[in-house]
Write a protein that holds these residues in place. Structure first.
Motif, short mmCIF file in Angstrom:
data_model
loop_
_atom_site.label_atom_id
_atom_site.label_comp_id
_atom_site.label_asym_id
_atom_site.label_seq_id
_atom_site.Cartn_x
_atom_site.Cartn_y
_atom_site.Cartn_z
N LYS A 628 26.53 32.96 36.82
CA LYS A 628 27.98 32.77 36.78
C LYS A 628 28.72 34.09 37.04
O LYS A 628 29.61 34.51 36.30
N MET A 629 28.27 34.75 38.11
CA MET A 629 28.90 36.00 38.55
C MET A 629 29.24 35.86 40.03
O MET A 629 28.75 34.94 40.70
N ASN A 630 30.05 36.79 40.56
CA ASN A 630 30.32 36.72 42.00
C ASN A 630 29.23 37.46 42.78
O ASN A 630 28.48 38.25 42.21
N ASN A 631 29.16 37.18 44.06
CA ASN A 631 28.10 37.74 44.89
C ASN A 631 28.13 39.27 44.90
O ASN A 631 27.08 39.93 44.89
N LEU A 632 29.35 39.85 44.98
CA LEU A 632 29.47 41.30 45.06
C LEU A 632 28.85 41.99 43.84
O LEU A 632 28.21 43.04 43.96
N THR A 633 29.00 41.37 42.66
CA THR A 633 28.41 41.94 41.44
C THR A 633 26.88 41.97 41.55
O THR A 633 26.24 42.95 41.18
#
Length: 703
Positions: A628-633
């Motif tokens: 549940k994180m964004n791709n960039l992270t």
């Protein structure tokens, strides 16, 4: 001296004396008179405070300002020393209480003003007491050659006559040979030993700038130094008020101080400055001698000081704790003219003129400023200091003969009857009514210098004045005259080199400093300790530096003491200071460590989870969805893991062409890690995550 060293550690928290302190103390303990010349912040007060603590009887300290006495006594109380003062600010009841403590033998040091010392009632009190020492602080005030002459000081010769066996120690930050001789004569000192400490304050950076766009420069200077305390010295009361108002309008917490304020208002503003309620003060030279504030981090001279002694004493109010501090002096033609007017009204014209010329030479320096400053006080510095603007950015010169000839031609055509302002207006082709009325627009050199700004012309004229090509008729409305050397230049017999004028932007951007994680942690801990100190100071209503100096806090941030033994090894932590504050600061250090470890663990755990999914073959998009994180992270996790040595193939996500372009941008922007700057440099053609991965790949490649 063994007892002296124990007292130094017990009360002040220092393991060693500074240079000369032990020699002065030894001399005083042997009953000898002494003159002590040490720079501001050099530790003069220790020279009489330690003897007072280990000898029987009472030490009398003569101090010129009530605020200075109050400051020093508060500082001594904070260190567990029994000290008091007697002056006109106290009620009869308060003075009676102090006298009672004196009679009971409870006090080691008593601070008094010269006026109090000279009173008949105090003389009778002295006759009844066992006096072990007289210390005359700010002793340059005794001499007409000193820069803060106080007539009351000249009547203190009676001390040696009435108490011939009591040592007298005279202390000051600046005194040339003439002033030293005067101090000896005025006090009637008997074969005094003279102790002159090094005047070198390597922690102070020395900087001089042209007096143009001063407010913008000051605002940029302050914004680069958030949370720091500083003093801005101005030549006039009006300037302190105007500058303070402009700073406040720009969102800077500042106040002004000058002798025109009521005594109550001056006391209030000084107290606000000392307690860091108002960290910045715009002041005339009426402010400062009574300030014993160790955490002043910078001093600015808005105007040229009248001599090097004044300049040195005023910049000495920065960095008294030994930590890094900055100084900045603005230098302009108009300031020189103002000082010349004062000199014309002075009874000591020749001496004052010579001293003004020396401060001008310091400002015009093309070599290490510290060498010039120290040589004035008879001290030689072998190597360039590396901590002044000349050492850091050596000035470049150019052939200024044509500029000089334009000015000199105009001076001659104007019959050497106009001041600098009118000359510049003529050179710049001003249509001011006075210029037209007097027909100055008809001379051949009218407008020949319009390509040079008014402020730059002022600076060039100042250089030409200091090189001896022109002089000023101060008794004829400051008219500019051409000297014999100037005529040689005008007729092409001599060349002139001028210095390129420094360009100071309103908010100059410092060069990017890449800090290690350890440095960032140290700075974070210092800030946490500083906030704790400020909180305690406001609760206890005492100045922050009386709790611990900035230098002590920096050492705590470096060493991270977590026990009584470790804390007492920190310079400035004596027995009383540890009892009062030691555990509070140890707890703050422990809490900072725990938070740091917690964050590191949390960050490490998160990175580890991402790595586990990566090793199992999940794509970035899948890992982002699961976590549940964004791709960039997730890409950022992979980049950080790669830098730490994890087995990750970053080239799976970007091709060689992209990597080459990222590398070129990275090096063109001085190896910045700012993704937005790189993204814009690459014309927004390479995605953020690829730039992040590319930087990590390049870092590992070059390590």
């Amino acid at each position: 001296m063994s007892a002296a060293k124990k007292a130094l550690k017990r009360y002040f928290g220092y393991d060693q004396f500074r240079p000369l302190q032990d020699q002065v103390i030894q001399s005083v303990l042997q009953g000898e008179d002494a003159i002590v010349i040490m720079p501001t912040g050099g530790g003069k007060s220790i020279c009489y405070q330690i003897p007072a603590l280990i000898m029987d009887g009472l030490a009398i300290v003569v101090s010129p300002l009530i605020a200075l006495m109050k400051d020093q006594v508060e500082g001594l109380h904070a260190n567990g020393v029994e000290a008091e003062y007697l002056n006109s600010s106290q009620s009869q009841k308060q003075q009676a209480a102090v006298l009672e403590r004196i009679n009971q033998g409870e006090i080691n040091l008593l601070y008094v003003s010269p006026e109090k010392l000279l009173s008949q009632e105090f003389y009778y009190l002295l006759l009844q007491l066992k006096i072990n020492l007289f210390a005359i602080d700010e002793a340059h005030c005794i001499s007409v050659w000193g820069h803060d002459f106080r007539p009351e000081y000249t009547k203190m010769a009676y001390l040696k006559k009435q108490f011939p066996h009591v040592p007298v120690i005279a202390l000051t930050a600046t005194a040339d040979k003439l002033t030293q001789k005067d101090i000896v004569n005025q006090l009637g000192l008997v074969e005094p030993k003279v102790f002159i400490s090094s005047f070198d304050r390597p922690n102070l950076s020395l900087n001089v700038a042209p007096g143009k766009d001063k407010f913008k420069s000051i605002l940029g200077f302050i914004r680069q130094r958030p949370h720091q305390s500083g003093i801005i010295y101005c030549l006039s009361r009006k300037a302190t008020e105007g500058l303070s108002e402009k700073l406040k309008n720009a969102g800077v917490n500042a106040a002004y101080y000058h002798a025109g304020l009521s005594a109550e208002e001056r006391a209030k503003r000084q107290e606000d400055f000392i307690t860091d309620e108002v960290p910045i003060i715009c002041a005339t030279i009426a402010f400062g001698m009574g300030i014993d504030k160790s955490n002043v981090r910078w001093v600015i001279h808005y105007n040229l000081p009248r001599n090097i002694e004044s300049y040195y004493q005023e910049i000495g109010r920065a960095g008294r704790d030994g930590a890094k501090a900055d100084t900045l002096l603005f230098y302009s033609y108009s300031d020189v003219i103002v000082h010349q007017r004062f000199i014309e009204e002075s009874a000591l014209k020749e001496v004052s003129q010579a001293k003004l010329e020396r401060i001008q030479q310091f400002c015009d320096a093309q070599n290490c400023r510290r060498k010039i400053l120290l040589s004035y006080f008879g001290e030689h510095l072998e190597e360039d200091c590396g901590n002044c603007d000349v050492c850091k950015n050596p000035p470049s010169s150019f052939d200024g003969t044509i500029i000089a000839q334009k000015a000199f031609s105009a001076i001659v055509r104007l019959k050497e009857q106009v001041a600098a302002g009118t000359l510049i207006d003529v050179l710049r082709g001003s249509s001011r009514q006075e210029i037209l009325n007097k027909g100055f627009h008809k001379i051949k050199t009218y407008g020949v210098g319009k390509d040079i700004s008014y402020q730059d012309w002022q600076q060039y004229l100042l250089q030409l004045l200091n090189m001896g090509f022109i002089s000023v008729a101060y008794d004829h409305a400051n008219a500019l005259l051409l000297t014999e050397q100037g005529r040689e230049v005008l007729f092409g017999e001599r060349l002139v080199n001028l210095i390129h004028l420094a360009k100071m932007k309103s908010e100059p951007k410092p060069k990017p400093i890449i800090k290690t994680q350890k440095q960032e942690a140290r700075e974070g801990l210092f800030e946490a300790l500083r906030k704790l100190r400020l909180h305690i100071s406001r609760e206890e209503k005492i100045p922050p530096y009386l709790i611990f100096s900035d230098a002590s806090l920096h050492e705590m941030a470096q060493e991270e003491p977590t026990s009584e033994l470790e804390m007492k090894l920190i310079s400035g932590v004596g027995v009383k200071k540890y009892q009062l504050y030691g555990e509070l600061f140890i707890n703050e250090i422990l809490e900072f460590r725990q938070n740091k470890n917690r964050e590191a663990k949390k960050s490490g755990e998160s990175f580890y989870q991402t790595y586990e999914f990566y090793k199992q073959g999940f794509s970035v998009e899948e890992i982002a969805s699961i976590r549940k994180m964004n791709n960039l992270t997730i890409y950022s996790h992979l980049a950080s893991l790669y830098e730490k040595g994890a087995d990750i193939d970053l080239l799976e996500y970007l091709n060689s062409s992209e990597l080459e372009r990222i590398g070129a941008a990275y090096h063109s922007l001085n190896e910045t890690s700012n993704l937005k700057d790189l993204y814009l440099f690459l014309h927004e053609e390479i995605e953020y995550y690829k730039i992040r991965l590319g930087i990590s790949y390049l870092k590992v490649l070059s390590s």
